[in-house]
Design a protein around this motif. Sequence first.
Motif, PDB file in Angstrom:
ATOM      1  N   ILE A   9       0.832  -1.291   0.073  1.00  0.00           N
ATOM      2  CA  ILE A   9      -0.090  -0.030  -0.062  1.00  0.00           C
ATOM      3  C   ILE A   9       0.880   1.193  -0.016  1.00  0.00           C
ATOM      4  CG2 ILE A   9      -1.886   1.401   1.131  1.00  0.00           C
ATOM      5  CD1 ILE A   9      -2.805  -1.549   0.082  1.00  0.00           C
ATOM      6  N   THR A  10       0.641   2.158  -0.829  1.00  0.00           N
ATOM      7  CA  THR A  10       1.294   3.189  -1.081  1.00  0.00           C
ATOM      8  C   THR A  10       0.417   4.660  -1.438  1.00  0.00           C
ATOM      9  OG1 THR A  10       3.146   4.428  -2.248  1.00  0.00           O
ATOM     10  CG2 THR A  10       1.632   2.907  -3.461  1.00  0.00           C
ATOM     11  N   SER A  11       0.982   5.692  -0.982  1.00  0.00           N
ATOM     12  CA  SER A  11       0.537   6.927  -1.302  1.00  0.00           C
ATOM     13  C   SER A  11       0.778   7.476  -2.730  1.00  0.00           C
ATOM     14  CB  SER A  11       0.708   7.818  -0.326  1.00  0.00           C
ATOM     15  OG  SER A  11       1.990   8.351  -0.107  1.00  0.00           O
ATOM     16  N   ASP A  12       1.877   6.765  -3.172  1.00  0.00           N
ATOM     17  CA  ASP A  12       2.248   7.193  -4.599  1.00  0.00           C
ATOM     18  C   ASP A  12       2.368   5.791  -5.566  1.00  0.00           C
ATOM     19  OD1 ASP A  12       3.328   8.107  -6.981  1.00  0.00           O
ATOM     20  OD2 ASP A  12       4.713   9.519  -5.902  1.00  0.00           O
ATOM     21  N   VAL A  13       1.187   5.375  -6.082  1.00  0.00           N
ATOM     22  CA  VAL A  13       1.284   4.181  -6.819  1.00  0.00           C
ATOM     23  C   VAL A  13       2.115   4.398  -8.152  1.00  0.00           C
ATOM     24  CG1 VAL A  13      -0.171   2.480  -8.054  1.00  0.00           C
ATOM     25  CG2 VAL A  13      -1.216   3.371  -6.026  1.00  0.00           C
ATOM     26  N   ALA A  61      -4.214  -1.267   6.763  1.00  0.00           N
ATOM     27  CA  ALA A  61      -2.878  -0.798   6.105  1.00  0.00           C
ATOM     28  C   ALA A  61      -2.662   0.581   6.060  1.00  0.00           C
ATOM     29  CB  ALA A  61      -2.836  -1.703   4.900  1.00  0.00           C
ATOM     30  N   HIS A  62      -1.358   0.847   6.127  1.00  0.00           N
ATOM     31  CA  HIS A  62      -0.885   2.233   5.902  1.00  0.00           C
ATOM     32  C   HIS A  62       0.356   2.228   5.139  1.00  0.00           C
ATOM     33  CE1 HIS A  62      -3.540   3.163   9.390  1.00  0.00           C
ATOM     34  NE2 HIS A  62      -3.277   2.113  10.092  1.00  0.00           N
ATOM     35  N   PRO A  63       0.552   3.305   4.511  1.00  0.00           N
ATOM     36  CA  PRO A  63       1.721   3.206   3.593  1.00  0.00           C
ATOM     37  C   PRO A  63       2.983   3.807   4.150  1.00  0.00           C
ATOM     38  CG  PRO A  63       0.140   5.293   3.278  1.00  0.00           C
ATOM     39  CD  PRO A  63      -0.370   4.450   4.099  1.00  0.00           C
ATOM     40  N   ALA A  64       3.994   3.278   4.013  1.00  0.00           N
ATOM     41  CA  ALA A  64       5.264   3.482   4.500  1.00  0.00           C
ATOM     42  C   ALA A  64       5.443   3.310   5.847  1.00  0.00           C
ATOM     43  CB  ALA A  64       5.804   4.919   4.104  1.00  0.00           C
TER      44      ALA A  64
END
Length: 120
Positions: A9-13, A61-64
């Motif tokens: 999971i990411t904030s910048d796919v 889930a949380h990015p990074a």
Amino acid sequence: MDFVSIRIITSDVARLVEFYERATGVRAMWATEDFAELKTPKAALAIAGTRTVPLFAPGSAHPADNRSVIIEFRVDDVDRVHQNLTGFVTEPTTMPWGVVRPLARARRERPARPLLPSRQ
């Protein structure tokens, strides 16, 4: 039971997909702007945006935010892959069990992680 994929999971796919395409040489298959998969004959790496998390369970889930998973790739030529990823990864390292692999440099304020892009 069949293993399907590992999902990041990411904030910048787009940025993460670009990195893993470069790292693996595999073109991603995009389903939406929030989801892409890099499929190999033996495994799939799914990359999804934060908007997909509620489809599983809100807040699951949380990015990074996860420092407990290591993603490893088997390659034919470690030196060639390392050269292709110069600026993203550290020098290859021989592990006690004989595996040689480059590790990514720190991403933001996080400690070094295997094959994750650095912010440059």
